[in-house]
Motif scaffolding. Sequence first.
Motif, PDB file in Angstrom:
ATOM      1  N   PHE B  97       0.830  -1.197   0.000  1.00 54.35           N
ATOM      2  CA  PHE B  97       0.000   0.000   0.000  1.00 54.35           C
ATOM      3  C   PHE B  97       0.864   1.246   0.000  1.00 54.35           C
ATOM      4  N   GLN B  98       0.243   2.352  -0.331  1.00 51.91           N
ATOM      5  CA  GLN B  98       0.950   3.631  -0.298  1.00 51.91           C
ATOM      6  C   GLN B  98       1.451   3.941   1.116  1.00 51.91           C
ATOM      7  N   GLY B  99       0.609   3.665   2.107  1.00 51.20           N
ATOM      8  CA  GLY B  99       0.950   4.023   3.488  1.00 51.20           C
ATOM      9  C   GLY B  99       1.747   2.977   4.239  1.00 51.20           C
ATOM     10  N   PHE B 100       2.316   2.007   3.539  1.00 48.67           N
ATOM     11  CA  PHE B 100       3.169   0.934   4.081  1.00 48.67           C
ATOM     12  C   PHE B 100       2.409  -0.044   4.989  1.00 48.67           C
ATOM     13  N   LEU B 142      18.551  -4.663   8.285  1.00 50.17           N
ATOM     14  CA  LEU B 142      17.622  -3.855   9.090  1.00 50.17           C
ATOM     15  C   LEU B 142      16.553  -4.719   9.766  1.00 50.17           C
ATOM     16  N   ALA B 143      16.747  -6.030   9.764  1.00 50.07           N
ATOM     17  CA  ALA B 143      15.714  -6.966  10.232  1.00 50.07           C
ATOM     18  C   ALA B 143      15.184  -6.634  11.626  1.00 50.07           C
ATOM     19  N   ASP B 144      16.057  -6.165  12.518  1.00 50.61           N
ATOM     20  CA  ASP B 144      15.613  -5.957  13.897  1.00 50.61           C
ATOM     21  C   ASP B 144      15.282  -4.501  14.227  1.00 50.61           C
ATOM     22  N   ARG B 145      15.186  -3.674  13.198  1.00 52.22           N
ATOM     23  CA  ARG B 145      14.771  -2.281  13.417  1.00 52.22           C
ATOM     24  C   ARG B 145      13.250  -2.177  13.472  1.00 52.22           C
ATOM     25  N   SER B 151      13.701   4.962   7.127  1.00 53.65           N
ATOM     26  CA  SER B 151      13.223   5.956   6.158  1.00 53.65           C
ATOM     27  C   SER B 151      11.992   5.401   5.438  1.00 53.65           C
ATOM     28  N   GLY B 152      11.302   6.263   4.723  1.00 58.93           N
ATOM     29  CA  GLY B 152      10.122   5.845   3.974  1.00 58.93           C
ATOM     30  C   GLY B 152      10.448   4.749   2.978  1.00 58.93           C
ATOM     31  N   GLY B 153      11.571   4.915   2.290  1.00 61.42           N
ATOM     32  CA  GLY B 153      11.961   3.919   1.293  1.00 61.42           C
ATOM     33  C   GLY B 153      12.240   2.570   1.932  1.00 61.42           C
ATOM     34  N   GLN B 154      12.880   2.598   3.119  1.00 64.14           N
ATOM     35  CA  GLN B 154      13.173   1.343   3.818  1.00 64.14           C
ATOM     36  C   GLN B 154      11.884   0.677   4.297  1.00 64.14           C
ATOM     37  N   GLN B 155      10.943   1.503   4.805  1.00 65.89           N
ATOM     38  CA  GLN B 155       9.669   0.944   5.258  1.00 65.89           C
ATOM     39  C   GLN B 155       8.912   0.301   4.101  1.00 65.89           C
ATOM     40  N   GLN B 156       8.995   0.952   2.929  1.00 69.65           N
ATOM     41  CA  GLN B 156       8.282   0.374   1.800  1.00 69.65           C
ATOM     42  C   GLN B 156       8.945  -0.932   1.364  1.00 69.65           C
ATOM     43  N   GLU B 175      -0.514   2.341  -5.544  1.00 72.88           N
ATOM     44  CA  GLU B 175       0.302   3.554  -5.424  1.00 72.88           C
ATOM     45  C   GLU B 175       1.477   3.343  -4.472  1.00 72.88           C
ATOM     46  N   PRO B 176       2.294   2.317  -4.689  1.00 70.04           N
ATOM     47  CA  PRO B 176       3.317   1.982  -3.684  1.00 70.04           C
ATOM     48  C   PRO B 176       4.417   3.034  -3.564  1.00 70.04           C
ATOM     49  N   THR B 177       4.501   3.924  -4.524  1.00 70.21           N
ATOM     50  CA  THR B 177       5.579   4.905  -4.507  1.00 70.21           C
ATOM     51  C   THR B 177       5.075   6.283  -4.134  1.00 70.21           C
ATOM     52  N   GLY B 178       3.782   6.349  -3.761  1.00 67.98           N
ATOM     53  CA  GLY B 178       3.118   7.631  -3.559  1.00 67.98           C
ATOM     54  C   GLY B 178       3.842   8.606  -2.660  1.00 67.98           C
ATOM     55  N   ALA B 179       4.357   8.102  -1.535  1.00 68.74           N
ATOM     56  CA  ALA B 179       4.933   9.028  -0.548  1.00 68.74           C
ATOM     57  C   ALA B 179       6.443   9.167  -0.695  1.00 68.74           C
ATOM     58  N   LEU B 180       7.015   8.598  -1.748  1.00 74.96           N
ATOM     59  CA  LEU B 180       8.474   8.551  -1.853  1.00 74.96           C
ATOM     60  C   LEU B 180       8.990   9.506  -2.917  1.00 74.96           C
ATOM     61  N   ASP B 181      10.258   9.925  -2.769  1.00 77.14           N
ATOM     62  CA  ASP B 181      10.841  10.769  -3.806  1.00 77.14           C
ATOM     63  C   ASP B 181      11.116   9.930  -5.057  1.00 77.14           C
TER      64      ASP B 181
END
Lengths: 198, 244
Positions: B97-100, B142-145, B151-156, B175-181
Amino acid sequence: MSVKHALLSLLEQEPMYGYQLRQEFEARTGGTWPLNVGQVYTTLTRLERDGLVEPAAHDETAGPDGDDATRTATQTQVRYRLTDAGRDEVATWFTTPVTRSQPARDELAIKLALAVTVPGVDVGTLIQRQRSASMQALQDYTRLKRQAGGEQERADLAWGLVLDSLVFAAEAEIRWLDHCEARLRRAAREGSAAGGAR
Amino acid sequence: MSTKATAPVLRLTDVHRVHGDGEAAVHALRGVSFTAYAGELVAVMGPSGSGKSTLLTIAGGLDQPTSGSVEVEGTDLVGLSHAERARTRRTSVGYVFQGFNLVPALTAAENVALPRELDGVRSGEARRDALAALEEVGIADLADRFPDDMSGGQQQRVAIARAIVGERRLVLADEPTGALDTETGEEILRLLRARCDAGAAGVLVTHEARHAAWADRVVFLRDGVVVDESGSAPVDDLLEAGHA
């Protein structure tokens, strides 16, 4: 496209032969705007006449061909370098914005302007066909981008940026088509509402 | 009939979806037929209100069509009980989703492992699957973060790992890239693309042409109807419904 400035800026890097200039230009732009050799030599002749380039002296031509034979041979064997005036010209080019006096996509804009005013044109279909065609071009550019991959080389990075430019331009065209469609539909709705009220 | 060698992972046939009834009825989809094959990424484009999100929720079994059939890997979701549908959804379908939509109290690995654990997979195995999926999207480290520390990109990327964990064959992205640069968005599309190249079927809903261009086919939706498509498509599979 300014062939003149493109060649001048390549010579800023180092003195080069005509064929080399062509290769270097195409490496950076992925052959999107192919230059023919004749065009390169005609331009070099004009640049030399205008005092912006000159045949490189031996001590500056690091290669093995920098002897007197080169100086007297045909143009294809001449290595060119920038003059001071040429260097100024390059500096001016890089610090001056490109003028946008000639809108690039006027054929489509004009076609649409006429389509909405000339009777009997199916504007919706026109827009959709154009959108599909532009989308296909966008898919092609994106495929090239996927293949381009690594950007270790400076020239690859340059080519990647040229592709991005084509991608953003095609995207802008599609957005504009979406916008045209939305406005036309609204105009049609308002038109029929006004017609019903009469 | 299609002679394609690969079987369709997703097949929508003459799908209608009406919200409400009588005067207030809204026809979100009007006879949409749509197929996505294994190894293929299909983009669905359209303005807001064109029905593209409805199409995606129906394709994933989150919503039911008013009429028509929705087959995922040969099983018609419409005929299933609620529990069976939920099971198909968990095992075959992944969403981005857009909002992860990550659970903030869980680490990246726990978020990705969650659908496996809901499937009844033992937690050690679920974690192994999760780590493999995180590895595939390039963030095994980043498995245990926790999501808030990314960042947004990492969350996506975590969201994509969650969508593909356990070899799901259908990946649906809204819209998976909606919130990303733009650059981060592009990396996300590269990942989706790679997943499809590896054999999954992907459906990407977007209003951005630049993102749709990563797909093999682009389907244009207007007022709940497929109006056109571009790309190397089996056209007979796409435009059967036409205008009502």
